[in-house]
Structure formats: C-alpha cells, structure tokens
Design a protein around this motif. Structure first.
Motif, short mmCIF file in Angstrom:
data_model
loop_
_atom_site.label_atom_id
_atom_site.label_comp_id
_atom_site.label_asym_id
_atom_site.label_seq_id
_atom_site.Cartn_x
_atom_site.Cartn_y
_atom_site.Cartn_z
N HIS A 126 104.32 13.01 88.23
CA HIS A 126 103.63 12.98 86.94
C HIS A 126 104.22 14.08 86.05
CE1 HIS A 126 100.72 11.65 90.05
NE2 HIS A 126 100.38 10.74 89.15
N ILE A 127 104.76 13.68 84.92
CA ILE A 127 105.34 14.64 83.97
C ILE A 127 104.75 14.39 82.60
CG2 ILE A 127 107.44 15.47 82.85
CD1 ILE A 127 108.97 14.82 85.40
N PHE A 128 104.33 15.47 81.95
CA PHE A 128 103.66 15.38 80.64
C PHE A 128 104.43 16.23 79.62
CE2 PHE A 128 100.68 15.05 84.13
CZ PHE A 128 100.03 13.85 83.86
N ILE A 129 104.84 15.60 78.53
CA ILE A 129 105.60 16.29 77.49
C ILE A 129 104.65 16.65 76.35
CG2 ILE A 129 107.55 16.13 75.90
CD1 ILE A 129 108.65 13.87 77.71
N ASN A 130 104.51 17.95 76.10
CA ASN A 130 103.60 18.45 75.05
C ASN A 130 104.30 19.55 74.26
OD1 ASN A 130 100.54 20.38 74.95
ND2 ASN A 130 101.09 18.69 73.61
N THR A 131 105.50 19.22 73.77
CA THR A 131 106.36 20.24 73.17
C THR A 131 106.17 20.43 71.68
OG1 THR A 131 108.08 18.54 73.09
CG2 THR A 131 108.16 20.10 74.92
N LYS B 104 101.37 6.65 77.59
CA LYS B 104 102.48 6.51 78.52
C LYS B 104 103.76 6.19 77.77
CE LYS B 104 99.60 4.79 82.33
NZ LYS B 104 99.37 3.67 83.28
N THR B 105 104.85 6.80 78.20
CA THR B 105 106.16 6.48 77.64
C THR B 105 106.70 5.22 78.31
OG1 THR B 105 107.44 7.73 79.27
CG2 THR B 105 106.55 8.96 77.39
N GLY B 106 107.93 4.89 77.98
CA GLY B 106 108.56 3.72 78.59
C GLY B 106 109.04 3.95 80.00
N VAL B 107 108.89 5.17 80.53
CA VAL B 107 109.29 5.49 81.90
C VAL B 107 108.05 5.77 82.71
CG1 VAL B 107 110.56 7.10 83.38
CG2 VAL B 107 111.52 6.41 81.17
N GLU B 108 107.88 5.07 83.80
CA GLU B 108 106.71 5.23 84.66
C GLU B 108 106.55 6.68 85.10
OE1 GLU B 108 103.26 4.19 86.57
OE2 GLU B 108 104.52 2.89 85.30
N GLY B 109 105.33 7.21 84.96
CA GLY B 109 105.05 8.57 85.41
C GLY B 109 105.34 9.64 84.40
N ILE B 110 105.70 9.25 83.16
CA ILE B 110 105.95 10.24 82.11
C ILE B 110 105.06 9.92 80.92
CG2 ILE B 110 107.64 11.33 80.59
CD1 ILE B 110 109.82 10.59 82.53
N ALA C 140 103.61 11.42 76.94
CA ALA C 140 103.86 12.32 75.81
C ALA C 140 102.54 12.55 75.09
CB ALA C 140 104.91 11.75 74.86
N LEU C 141 102.21 13.81 74.85
CA LEU C 141 100.93 14.19 74.29
C LEU C 141 101.11 15.06 73.06
CD1 LEU C 141 99.31 15.37 77.68
CD2 LEU C 141 99.44 13.04 76.78
N GLY C 142 100.16 14.98 72.13
CA GLY C 142 100.18 15.85 70.96
C GLY C 142 101.20 15.42 69.93
N ASP C 143 101.67 16.38 69.15
CA ASP C 143 102.51 16.10 67.98
C ASP C 143 103.83 15.43 68.34
OD1 ASP C 143 100.46 17.50 66.83
OD2 ASP C 143 101.69 19.15 66.08
N VAL C 144 104.35 15.67 69.56
CA VAL C 144 105.68 15.18 69.91
C VAL C 144 105.74 13.66 69.97
CG1 VAL C 144 105.40 15.15 72.43
CG2 VAL C 144 107.62 15.72 71.43
N LYS C 145 104.58 13.01 70.06
CA LYS C 145 104.57 11.54 70.14
C LYS C 145 104.48 10.90 68.75
CE LYS C 145 99.57 10.81 70.52
NZ LYS C 145 99.24 12.11 69.91
N GLY C 146 104.38 11.71 67.69
CA GLY C 146 104.20 11.17 66.35
C GLY C 146 102.74 10.89 66.06
N GLY C 147 102.47 10.37 64.87
CA GLY C 147 101.08 10.12 64.48
C GLY C 147 100.44 11.37 63.91
N PRO C 148 99.13 11.36 63.72
CA PRO C 148 98.45 12.51 63.11
C PRO C 148 98.68 13.79 63.91
CG PRO C 148 96.97 10.61 63.25
CD PRO C 148 98.20 10.26 64.04
#
Length: 474
Positions: free
Chosen positions: A146-151, A309-315, A317-325
């Motif tokens: 499980h990897i979470f990107i919150n950069t 969820k991103t397009g890769v299983e187990g990854i 993306a959270l917060g601003d790095v995913k776009g949107g508000p």
C-alpha cells in the motif's frame, strides 16, 4: 518486474508507505500504525505539509494581524482613540514562525507516538511497490503493498518577459518571510491566495496593485459576488486592474516597471516587490512515477478514481497532488475515505461530498455547493435569494456592511443547492447553511427558524424571506 521489486534482500518491508506529510498523509499514517500496520512516511521538507507550514496556519495568523491593524486605524469610527498605528512585520514574522514550529512539531511528535517510521528525505519510485528515500546522510530502499502519494503542490511561476528584473520576486511562501512592509506591492493574480495577501499587505501599510487576467476577481464565483468583493477592496484603497494582458517587466529606478494593457489602454506600475499568485504546480516531477507505471495529466496531476485509487493497484493519491479543489478539508476527507475503506470496510466516493470553502478576505467569503452560474449551466430550475449586508442588522451594528448573501434553491423541492455569504464571518454563516443541506432541510426551515437576535446567522431569516414576494409575483 523491476529488479528492486523482485529482490526482497535489498528492501525494508512495510505494510504502508506514505509520501508526504500533508493533511491526508499525516493522520492516515498515524491511524494505520495504531491499527497495527507497519508504516513509514517520507517527507522531504517539513512535517505537517503545506497547510501547517506555509498555507492555512501562518497565513490566517497574518490575516488576523492585518485585521487588528485595520481595526486600530478605524477605531475613531467607533469613538475610540488609539493614536498612530505602527506595524512591526519582523515581530509578526516571529509570531508566525513560532506558531508554525508548534504545529509542525505537533505533527512530527504525533507520528512518532503512533509508531510510524519517519524518514526526512526525498522519495522516488523504483518499481510499482518500491521506493528509495534519500536524505542528507542516508539512502533507504522500501517496499509495501500500500503506497499513498500526498506530496501536494508548490507556487507556479508564470512565463512573463523580464520577470527576473524584479528585485524582490515573491511567492506565497517567501512573502511571509519579509521583515519590513514594502512601500509598493504588485500582486499578479486575483484568485484566493492573491487577494488574501493583497488585502493583508494593504492593511500592513503597502500601496497594493492587483493585476488579474480575468474579467472579474475570483473567477469561479458569480459575477455579483465578485463585483461586491471588488468594491470592498477598492474601498480600502487597493488598485485592481481586470482583463490585464501583454504583461512585461523591465528594470527601472524604482526596481522594476510592469507594463501591461487593460480595456482602458496601456498601463504601468513601478515596484520593487512583486507577488506571484497565479496558481500552483503539483509536486510530482521528482517521484519517478514512470517506474511505478503511473502517468500524470497534462498539468502534472495524478488521476484517481472516486475512491482515490490510481491506475496502479495498491497506489493511492491524496490531497492536492490528485488535482481538483486544493483545500485542507478536502485533503483531510481524502484520509477519512481511505481509512474507512481499509480499516472499516466502508466505501464512500469523493463525488458524495459537497464543495465548500472560505476566502479569508474582509468581507469574508464562505461558499457551499452550487453557484447560480453553475446551477443554470446544469439547466436546473432554481430560485435565487439575495440580501445585501446593508440589510443585516448585526453587520450594521458592527459597521461592517460590505458584501452580500446569496442562496440557490431547487424551485420544486425548496432544497438548498448552494450559497455564498460575503460578509463578516461569512465562512461561519455558510456552515449553518451546510448543516441545513446535510439535513435535507428546505429553505423554508431556515426562513421560519427562531434564531438568536442579533446574530449574523439570524439574517438567514431575512435572506429567505426575500423569496416570498418573488414567488408570489410569479
């Protein structure tokens, strides 16, 4: 498969790895660790992310400092004499740094108490579920299912000819490190960040000029809300140029001269200090996303589905790095969505939440749900209620009558679809409307509610009473 993924001898194994300690990553790391997961979190700059270190926390302290200076200068309007008002920006900076250190330190200590492994360094992918984290004196290779990107993101620098000629070129982070109030400040960008700093520094004592490409400030708002905010800012002495184009910069005796076009013709302004407030760029360029099989959109954001969820299983993306508000409360709700899915077996799509945010200008703008423009673009059959702050008893009593209130309702059901409150504590009044929306109350419930007098929330009675005549006349 990447060699690093296939050779476990080179890797430290965790249940979860979180990249970035923002308002999603930090609580998620702690919660997973408390649930018994082995968790590592990598942070390249400062614990707590943007909000704590260079966003909400420090800016709202400085907004409060500026408001106190403004109130002191206006004291005579209330029959109070205070003498000359002097702003000590170095002392404000000290207060800001002290608060940031407290909040950031609290984030770090909370992670340690939860049992999270903290890595102060820059992370990048070496495979779909493997990372390398490089710090000043270490390099560690990690793997987790499980990897979470919150950069998060960083201030974007626009491409403006001659921009390097500006002696003091500032962004939303560096402007908070000034120790003297600039005599002149030019703010490029009339969005939320730009306007908060523009009014703040005008209240500190700078002569502020705002340059904005759009036909109105805060582009996503309805035109009447934007116009009311513009009137309030100009009444405080800010110079605002809309529909600005052909901007270029050249060196001059004042430091730099900014030349530009407006509908009124060629314009120029001299300054040594320029704040760039033209948006943000996601922090994805150093992640080596290709090694994980991840792509970004054309702006650099990581696409996710409604479960983050991103397009890769187990990854994820959270917060601003995913776009949107790009709001802290959205990032924190991202954490709750993932936490509930992983630990409690509950799923909730991001589309289920209602957009809300507050602009901390004065008057303050609170927003929830759909604007009138958005509702009409969707072809909805709506009622629209408006009320100027000059008709709000509490605002009159406080001598703070700039702004207006506005709400959008479904004509058939009376359900509140959205609202904007531009006035004293607009964000707090908007929260009252949000509670009504969460409870599926029709606007008539607030129209007829017995609300304590004289409060700002009581004005909701009057706002919705304006519809009685309008509906009767149809």
């Amino acid at each position: 498969m990447n060699k690093a993924d296939s050779d476990p001898r080179t890797l430290e194994t965790f249940d979860a790895i979180i990249i970035g300690s923002g308002q999603a990553g930090t609580p998620l790391a702690s919660e997973l660790a408390r649930a018994g997961w082995r968790v590592a979190i990598a942070e390249r700059e400062h614990w707590g992310g943007t909000c704590v270190n260079e966003g909400c926390t420090p800016t709202k302290l400085m907004v409060a400092c500026a408001e106190n200076a403004h109130r002191a200068r206006r004291a005579g309007d209330y029959g109070v004499s205070v003498g000359t008002v002097r702003v000590d920006l170095a002392e404000i900076r000290r207060l800001k740094r002290e608060l940031v250190a407290s909040f950031s330190g609290g984030s770090e200590s909370g992670l340690r108490k939860a049992g999270v492994t903290l890595l102060r360094g820059e992370a990048s992918f070496t495979g779909p579920h493997s990372l390398v984290v490089r710090g000043e004196d270490f390099e560690r290779h990690l793997t987790a299912p499980h990897i979470f990107i919150n950069t998060g993101g960083r201030p974007r620098r626009p491409d403006i000819p001659g921009l390097d000629a500006v002696p003091h070129l500032l962004n939303s982070t560096s402007i908070m490190e000034l120790d003297e109030v600039p005599a002149q400040l030019v703010v490029i960008g009339g969005g939320y960040i730009g306007l908060e700093f523009a009014q703040m520094f005008a209240r500190f004592g700078s002569h502020v000029t705002v340059l904005h490409h759009g036909a109105q400030l805060v582009d996503r708002e309805d035109a009447d809300i934007a116009a009311s905010l513009l009137d309030a800012l100009r009444a405080e002495g800010l110079t605002v140029h809309l529909e600005m184009s052909d901007l270029s910069v050249e060196a001059s005796e004042a430091g730099a001269t900014l030349n530009f076009q407006t509908p009124a013709g060629a314009q120029s302004v001299d300054t040594a200090h320029v704040l760039l407030a033209t948006g943000r760029t996601p922090n994805t360029d150093a992640l080596n996303l290709a090694a994980a099989g991840l792509d970004t959109d054309k702006r650099g954001y990581i696409p996710v589905d409604e479960n983050l969820k991103t397009g890769v299983e187990g990854i994820w993306a959270l917060g601003d790095v995913k776009g949107g508000p790009a709001f802290t409360h959205v990032s924190y709700d991202d954490y709750r969505i993932v936490r509930d899915a992983l630990l409690h077996g509950k799923t909730r799509p991001t589309s289920s939440r209602t957009s809300t945010y507050t602009l901390f200008t004065d008057p303050q703008l609170g927003r929830i749900g759909l604007s009138e423009r958005e509702a009409r673009e969707q072809g909805l059959d709506i009622l629209v209620a408006t009320l100027p702050m000059t008709s709000v008893a509490r605002a009159i009593e406080m001598q703070r009558t700039a702004g207006m209130m506005k709400a959008v309702m479904d004509r058939n059901t009376g359900q509140i679809l959205g609202a904007a409150v531009l006035g004293p504590e607009g964000g707090e009044v908007t929260a009252t409307l949000q509670m009504a929306m969460l409870g599926n109350l029709p606007y008539t419930a607030l129209r007829d509610a017995v609300i304590s007098h004289p409060t700002l929330a009581e004005s909701l009675n009057n706002l919705f009473m304006t519809l009685d005549k309008a509906v009767a006349a149809e």
